[in-house]
Design a protein around this motif. Structure first.
Motif, PDB file in Angstrom:
ATOM      1  N   ALA A 217      33.950 -21.118 -20.783  1.00 39.42           N
ATOM      2  CA  ALA A 217      33.932 -21.434 -22.214  1.00 39.42           C
ATOM      3  C   ALA A 217      33.726 -20.165 -23.035  1.00 39.42           C
ATOM      4  O   ALA A 217      34.369 -19.972 -24.086  1.00 39.42           O
ATOM      5  N   TYR A 218      32.850 -19.282 -22.563  1.00 37.65           N
ATOM      6  CA  TYR A 218      32.626 -18.019 -23.275  1.00 37.65           C
ATOM      7  C   TYR A 218      33.892 -17.165 -23.261  1.00 37.65           C
ATOM      8  O   TYR A 218      34.265 -16.578 -24.286  1.00 37.65           O
ATOM      9  N   LYS A 219      34.550 -17.103 -22.134  1.00 31.75           N
ATOM     10  CA  LYS A 219      35.802 -16.354 -22.035  1.00 31.75           C
ATOM     11  C   LYS A 219      36.847 -16.916 -23.002  1.00 31.75           C
ATOM     12  O   LYS A 219      37.569 -16.168 -23.667  1.00 31.75           O
ATOM     13  N   GLN A 220      36.896 -18.246 -23.097  1.00 29.48           N
ATOM     14  CA  GLN A 220      37.855 -18.870 -24.000  1.00 29.48           C
ATOM     15  C   GLN A 220      37.548 -18.531 -25.453  1.00 29.48           C
ATOM     16  O   GLN A 220      38.457 -18.333 -26.267  1.00 29.48           O
ATOM     17  N   SER A 221      36.268 -18.440 -25.790  1.00 28.31           N
ATOM     18  CA  SER A 221      35.898 -18.080 -27.165  1.00 28.31           C
ATOM     19  C   SER A 221      36.354 -16.665 -27.491  1.00 28.31           C
ATOM     20  O   SER A 221      36.757 -16.380 -28.625  1.00 28.31           O
ATOM     21  N   SER A 232      38.959 -22.607 -33.315  1.00 34.04           N
ATOM     22  CA  SER A 232      38.112 -23.182 -32.269  1.00 34.04           C
ATOM     23  C   SER A 232      37.221 -22.161 -31.568  1.00 34.04           C
ATOM     24  O   SER A 232      36.524 -22.516 -30.636  1.00 34.04           O
ATOM     25  N   LYS A 233      37.264 -20.897 -32.005  1.00 28.68           N
ATOM     26  CA  LYS A 233      36.474 -19.881 -31.295  1.00 28.68           C
ATOM     27  C   LYS A 233      34.978 -20.185 -31.368  1.00 28.68           C
ATOM     28  O   LYS A 233      34.250 -20.005 -30.401  1.00 28.68           O
ATOM     29  N   LEU A 234      34.520 -20.680 -32.545  1.00 25.07           N
ATOM     30  CA  LEU A 234      33.110 -21.032 -32.665  1.00 25.07           C
ATOM     31  C   LEU A 234      32.776 -22.229 -31.788  1.00 25.07           C
ATOM     32  O   LEU A 234      31.705 -22.292 -31.180  1.00 25.07           O
ATOM     33  N   SER A 235      33.714 -23.169 -31.704  1.00 27.72           N
ATOM     34  CA  SER A 235      33.484 -24.354 -30.878  1.00 27.72           C
ATOM     35  C   SER A 235      33.303 -23.976 -29.419  1.00 27.72           C
ATOM     36  O   SER A 235      32.426 -24.499 -28.725  1.00 27.72           O
ATOM     37  N   TRP A 236      34.137 -23.028 -28.948  1.00 29.74           N
ATOM     38  CA  TRP A 236      34.019 -22.598 -27.557  1.00 29.74           C
ATOM     39  C   TRP A 236      32.698 -21.876 -27.323  1.00 29.74           C
ATOM     40  O   TRP A 236      32.062 -22.027 -26.279  1.00 29.74           O
ATOM     41  N   LEU A 238      29.878 -22.367 -29.029  1.00 30.51           N
ATOM     42  CA  LEU A 238      28.831 -23.389 -29.027  1.00 30.51           C
ATOM     43  C   LEU A 238      28.856 -24.184 -27.730  1.00 30.51           C
ATOM     44  O   LEU A 238      27.799 -24.568 -27.202  1.00 30.51           O
ATOM     45  N   LEU A 239      30.063 -24.429 -27.218  1.00 26.91           N
ATOM     46  CA  LEU A 239      30.186 -25.158 -25.950  1.00 26.91           C
ATOM     47  C   LEU A 239      29.542 -24.367 -24.818  1.00 26.91           C
ATOM     48  O   LEU A 239      28.877 -24.942 -23.945  1.00 26.91           O
ATOM     49  N   CYS A 240      29.723 -23.062 -24.841  1.00 25.59           N
ATOM     50  CA  CYS A 240      29.084 -22.208 -23.823  1.00 25.59           C
ATOM     51  C   CYS A 240      27.570 -22.377 -23.856  1.00 25.59           C
ATOM     52  O   CYS A 240      26.922 -22.556 -22.817  1.00 25.59           O
ATOM     53  N   GLY A 241      26.985 -22.346 -25.054  1.00 23.98           N
ATOM     54  CA  GLY A 241      25.540 -22.518 -25.173  1.00 23.98           C
ATOM     55  C   GLY A 241      25.094 -23.893 -24.725  1.00 23.98           C
ATOM     56  O   GLY A 241      24.070 -24.044 -24.052  1.00 23.98           O
ATOM     57  N   GLY A 242      25.879 -24.926 -25.095  1.00 23.98           N
ATOM     58  CA  GLY A 242      25.530 -26.284 -24.694  1.00 23.98           C
ATOM     59  C   GLY A 242      25.581 -26.476 -23.194  1.00 23.98           C
ATOM     60  O   GLY A 242      24.686 -27.097 -22.600  1.00 23.98           O
ATOM     61  N   ILE A 243      26.613 -25.934 -22.564  1.00 21.68           N
ATOM     62  CA  ILE A 243      26.743 -26.059 -21.111  1.00 21.68           C
ATOM     63  C   ILE A 243      25.609 -25.308 -20.414  1.00 21.68           C
ATOM     64  O   ILE A 243      25.066 -25.779 -19.405  1.00 21.68           O
ATOM     65  N   THR A 244      25.245 -24.155 -20.962  1.00 20.27           N
ATOM     66  CA  THR A 244      24.131 -23.398 -20.377  1.00 20.27           C
ATOM     67  C   THR A 244      22.834 -24.207 -20.433  1.00 20.27           C
ATOM     68  O   THR A 244      22.082 -24.265 -19.449  1.00 20.27           O
ATOM     69  N   ALA A 245      22.593 -24.851 -21.576  1.00 20.21           N
ATOM     70  CA  ALA A 245      21.385 -25.681 -21.704  1.00 20.21           C
ATOM     71  C   ALA A 245      21.415 -26.844 -20.717  1.00 20.21           C
ATOM     72  O   ALA A 245      20.405 -27.173 -20.095  1.00 20.21           O
ATOM     73  N   ILE A 246      22.582 -27.456 -20.549  1.00 17.73           N
ATOM     74  CA  ILE A 246      22.716 -28.547 -19.579  1.00 17.73           C
ATOM     75  C   ILE A 246      22.454 -28.027 -18.164  1.00 17.73           C
ATOM     76  O   ILE A 246      21.782 -28.672 -17.360  1.00 17.73           O
ATOM     77  N   GLY A 247      22.997 -26.835 -17.873  1.00 17.69           N
ATOM     78  CA  GLY A 247      22.784 -26.246 -16.551  1.00 17.69           C
ATOM     79  C   GLY A 247      21.317 -25.992 -16.260  1.00 17.69           C
ATOM     80  O   GLY A 247      20.840 -26.211 -15.135  1.00 17.69           O
ATOM     81  N   VAL A 248      20.564 -25.548 -17.268  1.00 14.53           N
ATOM     82  CA  VAL A 248      19.136 -25.289 -17.092  1.00 14.53           C
ATOM     83  C   VAL A 248      18.386 -26.587 -16.810  1.00 14.53           C
ATOM     84  O   VAL A 248      17.375 -26.587 -16.095  1.00 14.53           O
ATOM     85  N   LEU A 249      18.886 -27.711 -17.333  1.00 10.86           N
ATOM     86  CA  LEU A 249      18.278 -29.011 -17.045  1.00 10.86           C
ATOM     87  C   LEU A 249      18.638 -29.505 -15.650  1.00 10.86           C
ATOM     88  O   LEU A 249      18.100 -30.518 -15.199  1.00 10.86           O
ATOM     89  N   CYS A 250      19.558 -28.803 -15.000  1.00 12.98           N
ATOM     90  CA  CYS A 250      19.866 -29.079 -13.590  1.00 12.98           C
ATOM     91  C   CYS A 250      19.071 -28.154 -12.682  1.00 12.98           C
ATOM     92  O   CYS A 250      18.514 -28.581 -11.681  1.00 12.98           O
ATOM     93  N   LYS A 251      19.029 -26.879 -13.046  1.00 12.16           N
ATOM     94  CA  LYS A 251      18.175 -25.901 -12.366  1.00 12.16           C
ATOM     95  C   LYS A 251      18.054 -24.674 -13.252  1.00 12.16           C
ATOM     96  O   LYS A 251      19.010 -24.262 -13.908  1.00 12.16           O
ATOM     97  N   GLU A 252      16.878 -24.060 -13.235  1.00 12.30           N
ATOM     98  CA  GLU A 252      16.538 -22.995 -14.158  1.00 12.30           C
ATOM     99  C   GLU A 252      17.467 -21.790 -14.060  1.00 12.30           C
ATOM    100  O   GLU A 252      17.686 -21.074 -15.028  1.00 12.30           O
ATOM    101  N   GLN A 253      18.016 -21.548 -12.883  1.00 13.50           N
ATOM    102  CA  GLN A 253      18.824 -20.360 -12.630  1.00 13.50           C
ATOM    103  C   GLN A 253      20.084 -20.314 -13.489  1.00 13.50           C
ATOM    104  O   GLN A 253      20.692 -19.255 -13.648  1.00 13.50           O
ATOM    105  N   ALA A 254      20.487 -21.438 -14.072  1.00 17.15           N
ATOM    106  CA  ALA A 254      21.706 -21.478 -14.880  1.00 17.15           C
ATOM    107  C   ALA A 254      21.633 -20.564 -16.090  1.00 17.15           C
ATOM    108  O   ALA A 254      22.667 -20.130 -16.611  1.00 17.15           O
ATOM    109  N   ILE A 255      20.429 -20.230 -16.542  1.00 19.16           N
ATOM    110  CA  ILE A 255      20.295 -19.379 -17.720  1.00 19.16           C
ATOM    111  C   ILE A 255      20.861 -17.981 -17.480  1.00 19.16           C
ATOM    112  O   ILE A 255      21.210 -17.265 -18.418  1.00 19.16           O
ATOM    113  N   THR A 256      21.001 -17.589 -16.226  1.00 17.21           N
ATOM    114  CA  THR A 256      21.491 -16.244 -15.921  1.00 17.21           C
ATOM    115  C   THR A 256      22.959 -16.060 -16.290  1.00 17.21           C
ATOM    116  O   THR A 256      23.444 -14.927 -16.320  1.00 17.21           O
ATOM    117  N   VAL A 257      23.681 -17.154 -16.590  1.00 17.61           N
ATOM    118  CA  VAL A 257      25.075 -17.006 -17.023  1.00 17.61           C
ATOM    119  C   VAL A 257      25.131 -16.231 -18.334  1.00 17.61           C
ATOM    120  O   VAL A 257      26.144 -15.579 -18.632  1.00 17.61           O
TER     121      VAL A 257
END
Length: 759
Positions: A217-221, A232-236, A238-257
């Protein structure tokens, strides 16, 4: 040549330029505007770096699934027990809100005893498995893990393809070929077995999937940034940030993206070399035409990182987890130099596991890796070798050569996701964890393919290199298949751990626990004693060994072990309760009461302890205290049948029939299918000459447990008193058939037969 020139001429606008820091010419491999006006340039770029063939995805998916498919019918093993089998949050009856207030193991995350692993979305995925399977059936959980791994490997194809976007033209391998080989190596790597074959590895799988999606998503932005007409660059972003937050709710290591995206933007998209970063050469640090958009993206990444970390700390109650020295002894070394050497020694072992994954263990703690306490320890040479090797790689990445950026990105993906497990920012609860190498292994595989290309350039015998690569991949795949089979059963997993880490006390403790569960007490005692000898402060085997010794009548030794256990860990509630049981058996009633109360002090919700405390009060004649203790047990655990039974029996012995009936009816409203409650209630009603009501409960108890000889014997007594002699005779005969040692039943039968003869 005409196509190549045409491609370059389509990039005259400064908005679309990405400089190659090596020669200041435009780099055709960088991100650029993609629009309908650039059809020719796209065509020329695809001829230079062909897109990934669709069949790559099929090959990667089948290979990834094939390496771990034999774990599909495995059991719940090791951490699965605590995180899934014994975790009420996984059960569909638990309110969803509770999942978001508990940690990964089902405990309140704000408590001091919590491990602070907050992964509610992973727990919800387990809950979905539970709902689909109609219960806690491990097969569905394992199949989900295997399929998620196949999906992840497919997502890695476009991810790695983008990460090595700066792939040099002079390399022998094409960029798409390098991508395929790197992902194929990742797919077959045995170090991933824990994350795929172990169900709790779901957290790592979901985290890695979000890692890839967030990066893409970040690459697409960035790509949209080069298109003035794109909205849509802002949307992509924001999507990157949202996916990162979701990943952290799966496991903390996702923040390293966030760190990987930042490095990708600076090193690859803007063509800044590591040398420029390290020397802070401001004249070449940024492509001035992109400075504003770059800074905006970097600032956004910073905000996302700060927001996630702040929220995470708030959820944890602003307190880090508390670990004991046995969890990570190397981090408790007081000498700073020795602690640094210990850390680098551990880093070297992590690298060795990636390079040569022949020695894999489910747990690397408890003496598996002895601590370095002296600068004369020969293992220091391993730490220095690692430092030198890493320094050489960093030096190579910092040079201005044509392959510096692809090496830099590979090192970034290797190092950044490993930082949470490095002990550099906070103490972690393990020495080595193979799951912590899951994301870093992406960077390792990328580095291996770069090394392969360097070897290919210097060796002319291409067939030899091809054969070596095939042999390596086949060896890794075979090891993955073999290792995943070990994760199917706990006994195989623990025995393999004992072979790799014979000094690991926890491994022997787990083998002893399985042996005890299977009734092999001799092996259990041997393994528990070995675990204690390897780690004299290991309280859990002391507790378990004491329980076995208690059952064998060795009460004094059991008491000494339990006293040692609670001395080592005063908050060890289970050991306090077991100590109370042993002391009660030794008739040390006052000490037993103190032990029970200590257990309840450290674990307020402890129905079994209240039950045993009630038994102690009954023994010393404190009937009201006994009733209160049992009542507390049923309040905390309404299905605690033993406490209900004891309350009924005590009231019956005191001749309080009405109270017995009231307790029995209350219990049956909660546990209507408990045969012992029906049985005890039937006995009381029979004594009160309420024969019909008593018969009803006796028959219900027999219906629920027809093989219980005592039930048949007592209903025989009821019929005997009720003067239904034929039914009484049949009941006595049934009881004696089930258990011929019931002398009272035989006496009652003889009495009945004499009575029938007289009549």
């Amino acid at each position: 040549m005409h196509e190549r020139q045409k491609h370059r001429s389509s990039k005259h606008s400064p908005r679309h330029r990405v400089y190659n820091n090596n020669n200041n010419n435009y780099d055709d491999t960088k991100l650029h505007k993609v629009s309908s006006l650039q059809g020719q340039s796209q065509k020329s770029q695809s001829s230079k770096h062909p897109a990934l063939p669709p069949y790559y995805y099929a090959i990667i998916f089948v290979t990834a699934v094939g390496c771990f498919i034999n774990s599909y019918d495995g059991d719940f093993v090791f951490d699965d027990m605590e995180a899934i089998l014994h975790n009420k949050d996984v059960h569909s009856g638990t309110p969803l809100s509770v999942v978001f207030s508990n940690d990964f193991w089902g405990s309140k995350i704000a408590t001091n005893t919590s491990h602070k692993s907050y992964r509610p979305l992973t727990v919800l995925s387990f809950r979905l498995n539970h709902y689909i399977s109609g219960g806690l059936h491990p097969r569905g959980f394992h199949i989900a893990n295997i399929l998620l791994y196949g999906l992840l490997c497919c997502l890695l194809l476009p991810t790695v393809h983008s990460l090595i976007q700066a792939w040099p033209e002079h390399f022998t391998l094409q960029r798409y070929q390098a991508t395929f080989l790197a992902v194929l190596m990742f797919a077959v790597h045995p170090v991933h077995t824990e994350c795929v074959a172990g169900i709790v590895g779901r957290a790592d799988l979901l985290c890695a999937i979000c890692f890839c999606l967030g990066f893409l998503a970040y690459k697409q932005s960035i790509e949209q940034e080069g298109d003035p007409s794109s909205k849509s660059k802002l949307s992509w972003l924001l999507l990157c940030g949202g996916i990162t937050a979701i990943g952290v709710l799966c496991k903390e290591q996702a923040i390293t993206v966030i760190g990987v995206c930042s490095a990708f933007d600076i090193l690859v998209v803007n063509g800044v070399s590591m040398e420029t970063v390290l020397t802070f050469n401001s004249s070449h640090f940024f492509n001035q035409k992109h400075i504003q958009s770059l800074l905006r993206r970097q600032f956004y990444l910073l905000l996302v990182g700060v927001a996630i970390l702040s929220t995470r700390m708030w959820v944890m109650g602003s307190e880090p987890p508390i670990f004991q020295i046995v969890d990570n002894p190397h981090s408790f070394v007081n000498n700073t130099i020795l602690r640094v050497l210990n850390y680098n020694y551990i880093y070297a072992l992590n690298c060795w596991i990636l390079v040569f994954p022949a020695w894999l263990c489910f747990d690397w703690s408890m003496g598996c890796i002895p601590v370095i306490y002296s600068i004369f320890d020969l293992r220091i040479s391993i730490a220095f070798t690692f430092i030198i090797g890493l320094s050489c790689l960093l030096y190579k990445a910092a040079q201005s050569g044509p392959n510096s950026r692809v090496i830099s990105m590979s090192l970034t993906v290797l190092i950044v996701p490993f930082l949470p497990a490095s002990n550099l920012f906070f103490r972690v609860g393990f020495v080595i964890a193979e799951r912590a190498l899951f994301l870093p292994s992406i960077g390792y595989c990328m580095l291996c393919i770069i090394g392969l290309d360097v070897v290919t350039q210097n060796i002319k015998q291409k067939k030899l290199i091809t054969g070596a690569v095939i042999l390596l991949l086949a060896a890794l795949a075979i090891k993955s298949i073999q290792r995943s089979s070990e994760w199917r059963k706990e006994v195989d997993l623990f025995n393999s751990g004992a072979f790799v880490c014979p000094l690991n006390a926890k491994v022997h403790y787990n083998i002893g626990k399985i042996a005890a569960d299977r009734g092999n007490t001799d092996l259990a005692i041997e393994k528990y004693r070995l675990a204690i000898s390897l780690s004299p402060k290991y309280d859990q085997p002391m507790n378990n060994l004491a329980n076995i010794l208690k059952e064998q009548g060795h009460l004094r030794e059991a008491e000494n072990l339990l006293i040692e256990a609670v001395t080592i860990r005063p908050e060890f509630a289970a050991a306090w309760m077991n100590l109370g049981i042993v002391q009660a058996a030794l008739k040390k009633n006052a000490s037993s009461e103190v032990s029970y109360l200590n257990a309840l002090k450290h674990r307020r919700r402890y129905p079994d302890c209240y039950y045993n405390l009630g038994n102690l009060y009954l023994e010393v004649g404190k009937h009201q205290q006994a009733m209160d203790a049992w009542r507390n047990a049923t309040i905390q655990q309404p299905t605690h049948v033993k406490s209900w039974n004891n309350m009924m029996i005590l009231m019956d012995n005191l001749g309080k029939t009405e109270q017995v009936e009231g307790i029995g009816k209350q219990a049956l409203n909660i546990v209507p299918d408990a045969p012992t409650i029906h049985f005890n209630l039937a006995n009381t009603l029979g004594k009160a000459a309420r024969f019909s009501d008593s018969e009803k409960h006796f028959l219900r108890a027999i219906d629920l447990d027809s093989g219980n000889a005592q039930y048949w014997s007592n209903i025989g007594v009821l019929y005997h008193r009720w003067n239904k002699l034929d039914k009484a005779e049949n009941a006595y005969l049934k009881a004696l058939k089930l258990d011929s040692s019931l002398t009272n039943t035989q006496d009652n039968l003889n009495m009945l037969l004499r009575k029938k003869l007289k009549t």
